[in-house]
Design a protein around this motif. Sequence first.
Motif, PDB file in Angstrom:
ATOM      1  N   PHE A  14      25.804  42.320  94.983  1.00 27.84           N
ATOM      2  CA  PHE A  14      26.659  43.322  95.610  1.00 27.84           C
ATOM      3  C   PHE A  14      26.822  44.454  94.609  1.00 27.84           C
ATOM      4  O   PHE A  14      27.150  44.206  93.452  1.00 27.84           O
ATOM      5  N   ASN A  15      26.590  45.661  95.049  1.00 30.00           N
ATOM      6  CA  ASN A  15      26.709  46.814  94.159  1.00 30.00           C
ATOM      7  C   ASN A  15      27.119  48.014  94.985  1.00 30.00           C
ATOM      8  O   ASN A  15      26.755  48.112  96.152  1.00 30.00           O
ATOM      9  N   ARG A  16      27.855  48.916  94.367  1.00 33.79           N
ATOM     10  CA  ARG A  16      28.252  50.131  95.088  1.00 33.79           C
ATOM     11  C   ARG A  16      27.039  51.001  95.405  1.00 33.79           C
ATOM     12  O   ARG A  16      27.059  51.773  96.346  1.00 33.79           O
ATOM     13  N   THR A  17      25.974  50.872  94.611  1.00 30.15           N
ATOM     14  CA  THR A  17      24.761  51.645  94.813  1.00 30.15           C
ATOM     15  C   THR A  17      23.623  50.699  95.203  1.00 30.15           C
ATOM     16  O   THR A  17      23.199  49.870  94.396  1.00 30.15           O
ATOM     17  N   LYS A  18      23.149  50.821  96.441  1.00 32.00           N
ATOM     18  CA  LYS A  18      22.119  49.908  96.938  1.00 32.00           C
ATOM     19  C   LYS A  18      20.846  49.977  96.092  1.00 32.00           C
ATOM     20  O   LYS A  18      20.207  48.955  95.842  1.00 32.00           O
ATOM     21  N   GLU A  19      20.471  51.164  95.651  1.00 41.31           N
ATOM     22  CA  GLU A  19      19.249  51.313  94.849  1.00 41.31           C
ATOM     23  C   GLU A  19      19.334  50.502  93.555  1.00 41.31           C
ATOM     24  O   GLU A  19      18.360  49.870  93.150  1.00 41.31           O
ATOM     25  N   LYS A  20      20.500  50.503  92.911  1.00 41.65           N
ATOM     26  CA  LYS A  20      20.670  49.738  91.676  1.00 41.65           C
ATOM     27  C   LYS A  20      20.592  48.236  91.963  1.00 41.65           C
ATOM     28  O   LYS A  20      20.002  47.470  91.201  1.00 41.65           O
ATOM     29  N   ALA A  21      21.182  47.839  93.068  1.00 43.96           N
ATOM     30  CA  ALA A  21      21.131  46.421  93.444  1.00 43.96           C
ATOM     31  C   ALA A  21      19.691  45.990  93.719  1.00 43.96           C
ATOM     32  O   ALA A  21      19.266  44.906  93.318  1.00 43.96           O
ATOM     33  N   GLU A  22      18.939  46.831  94.389  1.00 44.80           N
ATOM     34  CA  GLU A  22      17.527  46.524  94.676  1.00 44.80           C
ATOM     35  C   GLU A  22      16.721  46.425  93.376  1.00 44.80           C
ATOM     36  O   GLU A  22      15.831  45.585  93.257  1.00 44.80           O
ATOM     37  N   LYS A  23      17.042  47.269  92.399  1.00 43.33           N
ATOM     38  CA  LYS A  23      16.356  47.222  91.101  1.00 43.33           C
ATOM     39  C   LYS A  23      16.665  45.913  90.382  1.00 43.33           C
ATOM     40  O   LYS A  23      15.776  45.272  89.810  1.00 43.33           O
ATOM     41  N   ILE A  24      17.926  45.498  90.410  1.00 39.81           N
ATOM     42  CA  ILE A  24      18.309  44.220  89.788  1.00 39.81           C
ATOM     43  C   ILE A  24      17.565  43.072  90.471  1.00 39.81           C
ATOM     44  O   ILE A  24      17.028  42.187  89.808  1.00 39.81           O
ATOM     45  N   VAL A  39      20.355  41.398  98.747  1.00 43.93           N
ATOM     46  CA  VAL A  39      21.236  42.517  98.417  1.00 43.93           C
ATOM     47  C   VAL A  39      22.161  42.702  99.608  1.00 43.93           C
ATOM     48  O   VAL A  39      21.705  42.783 100.745  1.00 43.93           O
ATOM     49  N   GLU A  40      23.461  42.740  99.334  1.00 40.51           N
ATOM     50  CA  GLU A  40      24.458  42.811 100.408  1.00 40.51           C
ATOM     51  C   GLU A  40      25.372  44.012 100.185  1.00 40.51           C
ATOM     52  O   GLU A  40      25.510  44.503  99.067  1.00 40.51           O
TER      53      GLU A  40
END
Length: 147
Positions: A14-24, A39-40
């Motif tokens: 879970f991340n405020r920024t979807k792009e960062k979550a996808e990178k993780i 990613v949620e």
Amino acid sequence: MFAQKNNASKISIFNRTKEKAEKIKSDIKNIFPKSNISVEEIGKINFDEFDIIVNATSLGWKGENLFEIIGHAPKPNKEKINKLFYDTVYIQTPFLKIASKMGYDTEDGKWMLVLQGAKSFQIWLGLYPDEKLMLKTIKEELANKKI
């Protein structure tokens, strides 16, 4: 990775920024390709679905409440479910205080800081320091700074 070694059935990011979550997610998949990672949306987290909830952000250093950003907090733990709320920040953040008040196990990042520092000390100096002394010193320093 703890989750992989302990056969986690699913990891949700879970991340405020979807792009960062996808990178993780991509980074983890490169190391552990068989991991079940999703990613949620941060506001849709259901704490009942997870055994371990980790806050790996800096939120909390200045009193920010992660649960306010998410939009809800965990329900009271009336059934005494074994669930851990972990914060990598090494002070008692609102995230940990609220989870504890709701009856869940909590842990802050002091031990992580100690173990990282001890390993670095060993790599650089060839000696492994006293972890308990390091933890005691960190606690004393934080108490003196009244963080």
